[in-house]
Design an enzyme around this catalytic site. Structure first.
Site, PDB file in Angstrom:
ATOM      1  N   ASP A   1       8.858  -9.539  -7.222  1.00 38.13           N
ATOM      2  CA  ASP A   1      10.096  -9.277  -6.489  1.00 38.13           C
ATOM      3  C   ASP A   1       9.811  -8.814  -5.064  1.00 38.13           C
ATOM      4  O   ASP A   1       8.663  -8.609  -4.676  1.00 38.13           O
ATOM      5  CB  ASP A   1      10.950  -8.235  -7.227  1.00 38.13           C
ATOM      6  CG  ASP A   1      10.247  -6.887  -7.334  1.00 38.13           C
ATOM      7  OD1 ASP A   1      10.067  -6.239  -6.283  1.00 38.13           O
ATOM      8  OD2 ASP A   1       9.865  -6.483  -8.450  1.00 38.13           O
TER       9      ASP A   1
ATOM     10  N   HIS B   1      -0.294 -11.485  -7.579  1.00 35.08           N
ATOM     11  CA  HIS B   1       0.146 -12.479  -8.569  1.00 35.08           C
ATOM     12  C   HIS B   1       1.245 -13.387  -8.030  1.00 35.08           C
ATOM     13  O   HIS B   1       1.849 -14.127  -8.790  1.00 35.08           O
ATOM     14  CB  HIS B   1       0.606 -11.782  -9.848  1.00 35.08           C
ATOM     15  CG  HIS B   1      -0.528 -11.235 -10.647  1.00 35.08           C
ATOM     16  ND1 HIS B   1      -0.355 -10.412 -11.742  1.00 35.08           N
ATOM     17  CD2 HIS B   1      -1.864 -11.389 -10.510  1.00 35.08           C
ATOM     18  CE1 HIS B   1      -1.541 -10.077 -12.230  1.00 35.08           C
ATOM     19  NE2 HIS B   1      -2.466 -10.663 -11.504  1.00 35.08           N
TER      20      HIS B   1
ATOM     21  N   SER C   1      16.245  25.657  24.734  1.00 34.36           N
ATOM     22  CA  SER C   1      16.313  25.500  26.192  1.00 34.36           C
ATOM     23  C   SER C   1      16.636  26.871  26.773  1.00 34.36           C
ATOM     24  O   SER C   1      17.187  27.732  26.089  1.00 34.36           O
ATOM     25  CB  SER C   1      17.382  24.485  26.583  1.00 34.36           C
ATOM     26  OG  SER C   1      18.667  24.927  26.166  1.00 34.36           O
TER      27      SER C   1
END
Length: 475
Positions: A108, A146, A284
């Site tokens: 698959d 495979h 910041s």
């Protein structure tokens, strides 16, 4: 083998770039695909065989082929595996990890889909001619030893095809032998009944004897409902233990689980621990409150040093007044290490500034933030203020990064004592601990709470943060 021991060892292999995955049919069952036995069930029925009594399934496929032809088996494969299906969560976790080598006996395409969803370029190889070519810019090599369902007529299914494999697919045997020698494999959904893999493992064992890499596999323990009788169940348990012992000949260590969901839990833990080695720094500063700018920068530099020394990777968008000092500390410490790869310690992403349209800039910056935060497992928030006009306000970017990190399930550490947006975020998490820290242990929560207490110098924060990061990693 104990799960925690496996997680530690395999995570080290992932971080060193030595990990590989070998996927068997069991990995695809959760997506709705059949296993090998159920694939052959209708064919066995035509032969008059009771498949529950058969162990040699490759021979069953050969028996059917002997009586009819290969085309019928090919069609069954297409019918069963040619359907569209989505990757499972296990596929998604594996694809998100920085693993660049996959082997599978599956036909698959779930592994490919999962990797492509992670925007990785997959170089898929399912016939020997593919081995001679390399896809440009590839991130992952996937060996389908495979074959592939889209080329079902060339797949390995029957006993005759398995027997010819060392001759028809010799380059695959060579490639897998090399990877098994040089990489550490995790076998998933694999029963070790494949004759091709057994042949390869045996060759490696004979050639290298005890000088082999360690590999790992996860087995679900036998359960009573798998067997028709108590006697068969007892025999199954004994055989499973014997198989696990026999795999040690090939330096394959078995981790047993009691149910399939535990496999996902192990992979989730592995992924979480991997991500938590990367810390996103948000912050910041136009002003530095009661602290001097120089002492904040010195503290951040030393924090960057300490994080690298603890083998953390730092991710930063280089926030104003915060990022440069921290990044400098990371780089300085990284350059003192032998065999340096700066990318192992730093993800540096300065925000794109030259986007004139405010709406475009806002959308691009959010996507930019989301991408860099997604690479992290922990997020630190420090200060967070900026000047707007003549006013000093909390940095909305720091707050947005907090919200993105929370949505992604990243561990949040606002350093409340640094003030401004981070202090408000610390108030927020402490006000709803169950929401932000579900199932978190008391020691760790206590350390987060300590980050809200005022300190005389920002240097005092360094040891607090490092201790806290160590606890988060172990959670």
């Amino acid at each position: 083998m104990q799960k925690q021991h496996f997680l530690k060892l395999f995570l080290n292999e992932i971080e060193d770039g030595n990990a590989a995955i070998f996927a068997g049919a069991g990995l695809s069952i959760g997506a709705g695909f059949v296993d090998w036995k159920n694939l052959l069930a209708p064919l066995a029925e035509e032969l008059g065989l009771d498949l529950s009594l058969e162990q040699d399934l490759v021979s069953v496929a050969q028996y059917f082929c002997n009586g009819t032809n290969r085309n019928r088996i090919t069609q069954v494969l297409i019918d069963e595996l040619g359907i569209s299906a989505s990757p499972t969560r296990n596929h998604e976790i594996l694809a998100a990890l920085p693993i660049d080598t996959y082997w599978t006996t599956n036909y698959d395409r779930l592994i490919e889909k999962a990797l492509e969803n992670e925007r990785k370029v997959v170089d898929s190889k399912y016939n020997k001619d593919h081995l001679a070519n390399t896809k440009r810019g590839r991130d992952v090599v996937l060996y389908k030893m495979h074959g592939d369902v889209e080329n079902a007529h060339d797949t390995i299914l029957t006993k005759d095809e398995y027997e010819k494999y060392p001759f028809t697919h010799a380059p695959f045997i060579t490639a897998l032998s090399g990877d098994l020698v040089s990489k550490t494999f995790l076998f998933l959904g694999f029963s070790f009944t494949d004759p091709n893999l057994d042949y390869i493992l045996s060759r490696i064992r004979v050639n290298f004897k005890d000088n082999q890499r360690n590999h790992y596999c996860i087995f679900k323990r036998c359960s009573r409902n798998q067997f028709d009788s108590v006697e068969a169940f007892d025999n199954g348990k004994i055989k499973q233990e014997l198989v696990a012992q026999d795999l040690k000949r090939f330096h394959i260590n078995v981790i047993f689980v009691n149910n399939y969901h535990e496999i996902q839990e192990i992979l989730e833990t592995l992924y979480r621990q991997y991500k938590r080695k990367t810390v996103f720094i948000s912050g910041s500063a136009d002003v530095f409150g009661e602290w001097e700018q120089s002492e904040v920068e010195d503290a951040l530099f030393k924090l960057g040093n300490a994080m690298v020394d603890k083998e953390f990777k730092v991710a930063s968008g280089i926030g104003l007044g915060i990022g440069n000092a921290l990044i400098s500390g990371v780089i300085a410490s990284a350059y003192n290490k032998q065999h340096l790869h700066l990318d192992d310690y730093l993800i540096m992403r300065p925000f794109p500034q030259s986007i004139e349209d405010p709406e475009d800039r806002k959308a691009i910056w959010k996507r930019y933030r989301t991408e860099i935060i997604s690479k992290s497992g922990i997020a630190l928030f420090f200060m967070g203020n900026k000047k707007q006009g003549g006013d000093l306000i909390d940095a909305n970017g720091v707050i947005e990064e907090f919200e993105i990190a929370h949505e992604q399930g990243i561990f949040l550490i606002p350093i409340g004592c640094s003030g401004y947006a981070s202090n408000k975020l610390w108030d927020r998490v402490m006000g709803d601990v169950e929401k932000y820290y579900p199932n978190t242990n008391k020691e760790l929560l206590g350390k987060i709470k300590e980050l809200g207490a005022q300190v005389d110098s920002p240097k005092q924060i360094i040891s607090q943060v490092i201790d806290l990061l160590d606890l988060v990693i172990k959670e």
